[in-house]
Every structure is written in C-alpha cells, then in structure tokens.
Design an enzyme around this catalytic site. Structure first.
Site, PDB file in Angstrom:
ATOM      1  N   ASP A 131       0.823  -1.212   0.000  1.00  9.58           N
ATOM      2  CA  ASP A 131       0.000   0.000   0.000  1.00  9.58           C
ATOM      3  C   ASP A 131       0.854   1.257   0.000  1.00  9.58           C
ATOM      4  O   ASP A 131       2.068   1.207   0.204  1.00  9.58           O
ATOM      5  CB  ASP A 131      -0.965  -0.015   1.203  1.00  9.58           C
ATOM      6  CG  ASP A 131      -0.295  -0.512   2.485  1.00  9.58           C
ATOM      7  OD1 ASP A 131       0.942  -0.465   2.563  1.00  9.58           O
ATOM      8  OD2 ASP A 131      -1.009  -0.945   3.392  1.00  9.58           O
ATOM      9  N   GLU A 148      -9.724  -2.022   5.163  1.00 10.24           N
ATOM     10  CA  GLU A 148     -10.358  -1.731   6.441  1.00 10.24           C
ATOM     11  C   GLU A 148     -11.587  -2.629   6.624  1.00 10.24           C
ATOM     12  O   GLU A 148     -12.014  -3.316   5.681  1.00 10.24           O
ATOM     13  CB  GLU A 148     -10.767  -0.244   6.458  1.00 10.24           C
ATOM     14  CG  GLU A 148      -9.598   0.726   6.302  1.00 10.24           C
ATOM     15  CD  GLU A 148      -8.770   0.908   7.584  1.00 10.24           C
ATOM     16  OE1 GLU A 148      -8.598  -0.066   8.347  1.00 10.24           O
ATOM     17  OE2 GLU A 148      -8.291   2.023   7.814  1.00 10.24           O
ATOM     18  N   HIS A 173      -7.193  -4.834   9.920  1.00 11.82           N
ATOM     19  CA  HIS A 173      -6.933  -4.567   8.494  1.00 11.82           C
ATOM     20  C   HIS A 173      -5.662  -5.273   8.021  1.00 11.82           C
ATOM     21  O   HIS A 173      -4.727  -5.492   8.783  1.00 11.82           O
ATOM     22  CB  HIS A 173      -6.932  -3.065   8.171  1.00 11.82           C
ATOM     23  CG  HIS A 173      -5.782  -2.268   8.663  1.00 11.82           C
ATOM     24  ND1 HIS A 173      -5.876  -0.935   9.002  1.00 11.82           N
ATOM     25  CD2 HIS A 173      -4.466  -2.589   8.865  1.00 11.82           C
ATOM     26  CE1 HIS A 173      -4.698  -0.487   9.374  1.00 11.82           C
ATOM     27  NE2 HIS A 173      -3.830  -1.462   9.310  1.00 11.82           N
ATOM     28  N   ASN A 191      -7.552  -3.044  14.091  1.00 10.89           N
ATOM     29  CA  ASN A 191      -8.928  -3.329  13.659  1.00 10.89           C
ATOM     30  C   ASN A 191      -8.984  -4.497  12.670  1.00 10.89           C
ATOM     31  O   ASN A 191     -10.007  -4.722  12.033  1.00 10.89           O
ATOM     32  CB  ASN A 191      -9.568  -2.082  13.039  1.00 10.89           C
ATOM     33  CG  ASN A 191      -8.868  -1.626  11.765  1.00 10.89           C
ATOM     34  OD1 ASN A 191      -7.883  -2.232  11.340  1.00 10.89           O
ATOM     35  ND2 ASN A 191      -9.368  -0.566  11.155  1.00 10.89           N
TER      36      ASN A 191
HETATM   37  C1  F6R Z   1       1.312  -1.221   6.010  1.00 19.75           C
HETATM   38  C2  F6R Z   1       0.270  -2.245   6.183  1.00 19.75           C
HETATM   39  C3  F6R Z   1      -0.584  -2.198   7.395  1.00 19.75           C
HETATM   40  C4  F6R Z   1       0.241  -2.473   8.656  1.00 19.75           C
HETATM   41  C5  F6R Z   1      -0.624  -2.387   9.905  1.00 19.75           C
HETATM   42  C6  F6R Z   1       0.173  -2.601  11.170  1.00 19.75           C
HETATM   43  O1  F6R Z   1       2.005  -1.423   4.805  1.00 19.75           O
HETATM   44  O2  F6R Z   1       0.108  -3.093   5.348  1.00 19.75           O
HETATM   45  O3  F6R Z   1      -1.613  -3.144   7.285  1.00 19.75           O
HETATM   46  O4  F6R Z   1       0.809  -3.748   8.567  1.00 19.75           O
HETATM   47  O5  F6R Z   1      -1.250  -1.134   9.970  1.00 19.75           O
HETATM   48  O6  F6R Z   1       1.080  -1.556  11.341  1.00 19.75           O
HETATM   49  P1  F6R Z   1       2.160  -1.592  12.510  1.00 19.75           P
HETATM   50  O7  F6R Z   1       3.138  -2.652  12.161  1.00 19.75           O
HETATM   51  O8  F6R Z   1       2.777  -0.211  12.473  1.00 19.75           O
HETATM   52  O9  F6R Z   1       1.414  -1.870  13.769  1.00 19.75           O
END
Ligand code: F6R
Length: 247
Positions: free
Chosen positions: A73, A149, A144, A142
């Site tokens: 992303d 989301e 994701h 959450n």
């Molecule tokens: C970012 C991504 C997100 C993160 C998620 C957890 O490229 O794919 O799904 O993996 O938001 O983020 P952290 O590791 O910062 O808790």
C-alpha cells in the site's frame, strides 16, 4: 465453519525471535527461488525483520539481485520523498541497504492523477511477474490487512480506499498531528492478498490480540478483514505472547 482453522499455522515466540523467524522464512524463499516475488508491508512491525534481512545480506547469506518486490500500500497525496511515504520507508529500512535493483521494486504511486488506472496497472504488473510467491503481512488493531479496512470485500483488488479514523489515529504517531495523516490510500485488495502462493503474518503486542484472535478463530466476518486468511491454504501467523494472548 470450525471454531479455529487448522490450516493456519501459528508460532508464538519472544519479539526478537518472532522477527528473526519471519526474516528466515523470507531468506529461505529467496534461496529456493532467487527471483522470488515478495509482497511487503511497512509500519513498526516489519522494521526488525528488515534489520535482520540487512544483516543476513551483509553476512552474504541472502542475495536480492533477482528478487522482485511489490508493496502492499501507499498513502494518497504524499510525494515519494515525504518521510512518511511508504516509498521513503522502504528505501530507508531495506532497499537502500541491499542489492535489489530499484526497477525490481514496485510501489503504488500515491500521487497518481488516475488511481483506477494506477491500481489496474499494478495488478497487471504483478500478474506479468508471475504473482507473489510469499507475502509478508502486518495487521491493524482493527484487523486490516494492507489498508483493507473493516467491511472490505474478499473479491476486491487493488484500489483507492478511505482510511478509518482508528487507522489514522494509530498512524498519527508518525505524523505531527492526526490531520496530517492522509485520508486515503491505495492498497492491494483482499483478493490480491489471497492470490499470493504463501503468506506470513507477523503480529507484536497486546493491541493486536483481538485481531489475531479474529484471524485464527471463528468464522470469516466482514468486520474483521484478517479473518479472510482462513480461506487460504498456506498461511503462517507469527506472534509474540502478547499478540497471542486473546486466544
Ligand atoms: C502497512 C500495512 C498495514 C500495517 C498495519 C500494522 O504497509 O500493510 O496493514 O501492517 O497497519 O502496522 P504496525 O506494524 O505499524 O502496527
């Protein structure tokens, strides 16, 4: 649907061992297939994994010369040189420290004037490269995956999405204020994620406990995008004790 999916394998380890285990899985994939296609995340969780991969590269234990990567992303509206863009994150934590040619690293363009064609071109490129051999995932509080989301649909591909307030709040730790966090992102879809031949998900910390429980236990639910992993036959979830504490 069974109470838990026996297909999803779970490893629980201390934080550093968990990161090392994921780095080793990536290194093993590259050893088996030197031109492997890897799907990669950003965020806090992958940083120790990327540090470990850099150490392995410096020790001559892994060669990225033929590897191809596709990031999950990117924020909409941030220039690639903005310090919080995912392009800048990948350059800082991995790409500038290993021998992967830049032309083999792929990130969505968050500045594109035409998100739809950008996302379609990204999917097409991924298919042309043979699809992902191994996708490394983090997970949101959450549930994701990428920026899919809650209530994302399993049939959706790469597209532009609106970020939830809780995701913008969680990610505001990297910005000066929540209103600096982009409202939209481009993300691989759940369909794209499930198209990877294998998946390894790393989760660290108590804040991920509920999402990990929903990923591993119960039915596939729209409110918990991570639960779609139950529909994939080669998923390994690596957690520390805190992230596994909800089960
Ligand atoms: C970012 C991504 C997100 C993160 C998620 C957890 O490229 O794919 O799904 O993996 O938001 O983020 P952290 O590791 O910062 O808790």
């Amino acid at each position: 649907m069974p109470a838990s999916n026996p297909q999803i394998k779970l490893v629980v380890a201390d934080t550093l061992s968990a990161a090392k285990a994921v780095a080793q899985i990536i290194a093993d994939q590259v050893k088996v297939k030197p031109n492997a296609v890897l799907g990669l995340p950003t965020g806090s969780t992958p940083i120790p994994v990327y540090e470990e991969l850099v150490k392995m590269y410096q020790a001559g234990l892994i060669d990225f010369e033929q590897v191809r990567t596709f990031n999950l992303d990117e924020y909409v509206g941030l220039k690639p040189d903005h310090p919080e863009s995912y392009a800048a994150f990948m350059a800082k934590h991995l790409f500038s420290k290993i021998n992967i040619p830049t032309c083999q690293t792929h990130l969505l363009d968050g500045l594109t004037p035409n998100p739809e064609s950008e996302c379609k071109a990204y999917e097409d490129r991924l298919v042309k490269e043979g699809g992902m051999d191994l996708l490394f995932l983090g997970i949101g509080e959450n549930g994701h995956l990428g920026f899919n989301e809650p209530f994302s649909q399993v049939g959706e591909g790469t597209r532009m999405v609106m970020l939830t307030v809780e995701t913008r709040l969680a990610n505001s730790r990297f910005f000066s204020a929540i209103d600096q966090v982009p409202t939209h992102a481009l993300t691989m879809g759940l369909r794209t994620i499930l198209s990877s031949k294998s998946i390894v998900l790393l989760a660290i910390g108590k804040k991920k406990a509920k999402a990990i429980k929903m990923c591993l236990e119960g039915e596939i639910k729209d409110e918990w995008p991570c639960s779609v992993l139950k529909g994939h036959e080669d998923v390994l979830v690596v957690c520390d004790g805190d992230a596994a504490s909800g089960m």
